[in-house]
Design an enzyme around this catalytic site. Structure first.
Site, PDB file in Angstrom:
ATOM      1  N   HIS A 121      43.568  38.580  38.201  1.00 59.55           N
ATOM      2  CA  HIS A 121      43.688  39.804  38.141  1.00 59.55           C
ATOM      3  C   HIS A 121      42.514  40.835  38.778  1.00 59.55           C
ATOM      4  O   HIS A 121      42.685  41.833  38.837  1.00 59.55           O
ATOM      5  CB  HIS A 121      43.783  40.340  36.804  1.00 59.55           C
ATOM      6  CG  HIS A 121      44.572  41.550  36.359  1.00 59.55           C
ATOM      7  ND1 HIS A 121      45.970  41.553  36.534  1.00 59.55           N
ATOM      8  CD2 HIS A 121      44.295  42.742  35.678  1.00 59.55           C
ATOM      9  CE1 HIS A 121      46.428  42.957  36.000  1.00 59.55           C
ATOM     10  NE2 HIS A 121      45.487  43.431  35.620  1.00 59.55           N
ATOM     11  N   ASP A 122      41.538  40.081  39.121  1.00 60.52           N
ATOM     12  CA  ASP A 122      40.419  40.711  39.881  1.00 60.52           C
ATOM     13  C   ASP A 122      40.415  40.879  41.307  1.00 60.52           C
ATOM     14  O   ASP A 122      39.452  41.178  41.973  1.00 60.52           O
ATOM     15  CB  ASP A 122      39.434  39.667  39.590  1.00 60.52           C
ATOM     16  CG  ASP A 122      39.262  38.165  40.265  1.00 60.52           C
ATOM     17  OD1 ASP A 122      40.497  37.856  40.327  1.00 60.52           O
ATOM     18  OD2 ASP A 122      38.311  37.787  40.592  1.00 60.52           O
TER      19      ASP A 122
END
Length: 305
Positions: free
Chosen positions: A270-271
């Site tokens: 998600h980064d």
């Protein structure tokens, strides 16, 4: 018209705003700040890029504030007038008034904000919850969206149970430990993520989120809603995404959205807007500048390398 503070105490407001301003010192390009009034409150917008360039609107991740775009803004603002909008009802410099109660209210808030900025037809980029907001707006008001970019969004598959369990733990027990644990699970590690983590913690501690707005969570869009959307769409998801199965989400979007382009971003979760921002920025800009139909097959079948 004045609005009461969105913060629980003056001391909490001061701590949050100081952290916000400190995070903006990492903003690598010149910017100006605008405050846009609507019935939902006062919306804070950070604007960068040439004044005569085409508009590009950014919607940030859940509770991340617009400061999260610091790694991406230099690339995005070279050829676009970029409007990074603090999502109403979340901890930020936006000040809620009438609470947002559902997805339709979020669409109405988006329209009011674009109208006040005199933006009729925009390229729209959303990350995570902001991606769900962007997709919701493209479904609700397709004539206002020229191109749509979704980065690790909700809305294509139900999120895994662990997301809700970890998120509830962070909300009910807001400490730096619970915030850091949740964000590490999402993939946010290293010193570059520190400003976002600080603002999330301070927001949880001090910002008064309207309860009606807190209940608005990403829903899964139906097959019919996605089939009906005619906005050219780019979907990027980290190949190690944890909130839902990335390959299945990409496959569903590709099957249903008529004008679709999509990739899995390698070595990221998600980064990816942080850890793989060069790849993400390049892919987004390529899509915004070149979306010819004869390129579509090659684009949708490859992965970012």
């Amino acid at each position: 018209m004045s609005h009461p503070s969105a913060f629980k105490t003056p001391e909490g407001e001061g701590a949050f705003l100081a952290a916000y301003d400190a995070a903006m010192k990492l903003w690598p390009v010149p910017y100006e700040e605008l405050v846009i009034p609507s019935r939902f409150g006062m919306t804070h917008v950070i604007v960068s890029g040439p004044k005569d360039a085409p508009p590009l609107v950014l919607l940030h991740g859940y509770w991340a504030t617009s400061t999260m775009w610091a790694p991406n803004i230099a690339d995005f603002s070279k050829d676009y007038r970029v409007y990074a909008i603090d999502v109403m009802g979340q901890p930020s410099k936006s000040i809620p008034a009438e609470p947002i109660r559902d997805a339709a209210d979020y669409a109405a808030w988006s329209t009011a904000t674009l109208d006040a900025l005199h933006l009729d037809h925009v390229c729209l980029v959303g990350m995570s919850f902001g991606g769900w907001l962007a997709l919701n707006y493209a479904v609700s008001a397709p004539t206002r969206v020229q191109k749509l970019v979704l980065l690790s969004p909700g809305g294509f598959l139900p999120m895994v149970r662990q997301f809700y369990l970890r998120g509830m733990l962070m909300v009910f027990f807001p400490t730096r430990v619970t915030v850091n644990s949740f964000m590490r699970w999402l993939g946010f590690t290293g010193i570059g993520a520190r400003p976002v983590l600080d603002l999330m913690y301070l927001g949880l501690m001090h910002f008064r989120v309207p309860p009606e707005t807190a209940r608005v969570m990403p829903t899964v869009f139906s097959d019919n809603e996605l089939r009906a959307m005619r906005v050219p769409t780019l979907l990027l998801i980290g190949d190690h995404e944890v909130i839902s199965d990335p390959a299945k989400a990409l496959a569903r979007a590709r099957r249903l959205i008529p004008d679709f382009h999509g990739d899995l971003v390698p070595r990221s979760s998600h980064d990816m807007c942080f850890s793989q921002h060069r790849l993400v920025d390049a892919r987004v800009l390529d899509f915004l500048k070149k979306t010819r139909a004869d390129d579509r097959g090659a684009i949708t079948e490859r992965s970012v390398a």
